[in-house]
Motif scaffolding. Structure first.
Motif, PDB file in Angstrom:
ATOM      1  N   SER A 136       0.833  -1.200   0.000  1.00  0.00           N
ATOM      2  CA  SER A 136       0.000   0.000   0.000  1.00  0.00           C
ATOM      3  C   SER A 136       0.870   1.253   0.000  1.00  0.00           C
ATOM      4  O   SER A 136       1.950   1.268   0.586  1.00  0.00           O
ATOM      5  N   ASN A 137       0.385   2.304  -0.631  1.00  0.00           N
ATOM      6  CA  ASN A 137       1.108   3.572  -0.666  1.00  0.00           C
ATOM      7  C   ASN A 137       1.251   4.134   0.736  1.00  0.00           C
ATOM      8  O   ASN A 137       0.262   4.272   1.454  1.00  0.00           O
ATOM      9  N   VAL A 141       5.675   9.364   7.710  1.00  0.00           N
ATOM     10  CA  VAL A 141       6.598   8.591   8.544  1.00  0.00           C
ATOM     11  C   VAL A 141       7.032   9.460   9.715  1.00  0.00           C
ATOM     12  O   VAL A 141       7.138  10.678   9.598  1.00  0.00           O
ATOM     13  N   VAL A 142       7.263   8.793  10.853  1.00  0.00           N
ATOM     14  CA  VAL A 142       7.782   9.483  12.032  1.00  0.00           C
ATOM     15  C   VAL A 142       8.823   8.578  12.681  1.00  0.00           C
ATOM     16  O   VAL A 142       8.689   7.357  12.684  1.00  0.00           O
ATOM     17  N   ASP A 143       9.871   9.207  13.176  1.00  0.00           N
ATOM     18  CA  ASP A 143      10.924   8.507  13.907  1.00  0.00           C
ATOM     19  C   ASP A 143      10.986   9.167  15.274  1.00  0.00           C
ATOM     20  O   ASP A 143      11.510  10.264  15.417  1.00  0.00           O
ATOM     21  N   ALA A 144      10.411   8.490  16.266  1.00  0.00           N
ATOM     22  CA  ALA A 144      10.312   9.068  17.611  1.00  0.00           C
ATOM     23  C   ALA A 144      11.128   8.239  18.586  1.00  0.00           C
ATOM     24  O   ALA A 144      10.689   7.195  19.052  1.00  0.00           O
ATOM     25  N   ALA A 150       5.132   4.237  10.017  1.00  0.00           N
ATOM     26  CA  ALA A 150       4.687   4.785   8.731  1.00  0.00           C
ATOM     27  C   ALA A 150       3.211   4.455   8.565  1.00  0.00           C
ATOM     28  O   ALA A 150       2.748   3.394   8.993  1.00  0.00           O
ATOM     29  N   VAL A 151       2.474   5.376   7.943  1.00  0.00           N
ATOM     30  CA  VAL A 151       1.041   5.181   7.718  1.00  0.00           C
ATOM     31  C   VAL A 151       0.727   5.464   6.261  1.00  0.00           C
ATOM     32  O   VAL A 151       1.468   6.164   5.574  1.00  0.00           O
ATOM     33  N   GLY A 152      -0.420   4.896   5.805  1.00  0.00           N
ATOM     34  CA  GLY A 152      -0.769   5.130   4.418  1.00  0.00           C
ATOM     35  C   GLY A 152      -2.137   4.646   4.035  1.00  0.00           C
ATOM     36  O   GLY A 152      -3.032   4.509   4.881  1.00  0.00           O
ATOM     37  N   ALA A 153      -2.282   4.361   2.747  1.00  0.00           N
ATOM     38  CA  ALA A 153      -3.561   3.956   2.162  1.00  0.00           C
ATOM     39  C   ALA A 153      -4.042   2.638   2.770  1.00  0.00           C
ATOM     40  O   ALA A 153      -3.258   1.868   3.327  1.00  0.00           O
ATOM     41  N   VAL A 157      -0.729   0.804   8.792  1.00  0.00           N
ATOM     42  CA  VAL A 157       0.175   1.301   9.827  1.00  0.00           C
ATOM     43  C   VAL A 157       1.253   0.246   9.979  1.00  0.00           C
ATOM     44  O   VAL A 157       0.939  -0.907  10.287  1.00  0.00           O
ATOM     45  N   ILE A 158       2.511   0.621   9.742  1.00  0.00           N
ATOM     46  CA  ILE A 158       3.608  -0.303   9.984  1.00  0.00           C
ATOM     47  C   ILE A 158       4.549   0.328  10.990  1.00  0.00           C
ATOM     48  O   ILE A 158       4.676   1.542  11.077  1.00  0.00           O
TER      49      ILE A 158
END
Length: 160
Positions: A136-137, A141-144, A150-153, A157-158
């Motif tokens: 999925s597209n 992305v966030v690096d905390a 990462a989230v998308g279509a 949520v990965i």
């Protein structure tokens, strides 16, 4: 941004290319950068006035921006392109054919995501594609503090 300095109110601001503003990131209370769908990067130091910043021969639209300082900016977009501003010059980096949608970068390290579930990692060198469990597209992305999400279509949520 606020209307005449009044907290809690919205003020309309248009960066200026008559195209969609695709991303915005601030490195200070009113300082940062925005990118649009017309191959343009904008900079502000007051949150109200925006100045165009040119990237010579940028042949792709921009979709993501990471603004860490006036001299530390990364922009990503179509064609798998990433551009980094170090305060004196733009450096173009190519990741491949994916359309990149968002970027997080700190110094030489970074993450960028895009079409087809792609994730690229940068560790003190080139961008390297990583395997993901999705096609999925990916849109953001966030690096905390070591947790990367990462989230998308398709409600994707990965996490790593």
């Amino acid at each position: 941004m606020t209307d005449d300095g009044e907290p809690g109110t919205w003020d309309a601001v248009t960066p200026g290319s008559d195209s969609n503003v695709n991303a915005l990131d601030l490195h200070g209370p009113r300082s940062g950068h925005a990118v649009d769908g017309n191959k343009t990067v904008f900079v502000t130091d007051d949150g109200s006035t925006w100045k165009k910043v040119g990237i010579a021969d940028a042949n792709h639209n921009f979709y993501g921006v990471d603004s860490d300082a006036t001299d530390d900016l990364t922009v990503v977009g179509g064609g798998g392109t990433a551009y980094h501003w170090n305060g004196s010059e733009w450096r173009r980096e190519d990741t491949g054919d994916a359309s990149l949608r968002d970027v997080e970068r700190s110094g030489a390290h970074g993450l960028t995501v895009g079409g087809g579930g792609v994730v690229f990692r940068r560790d003190a060198g080139d961008w390297t594609q990583e395997a993901t469990p999705t096609g999925s597209n990916l849109k953001a992305v966030v690096d905390a503090e070591g947790v990367e999400i990462a989230v998308g279509a398709e409600r994707t949520v990965i996490e790593r």
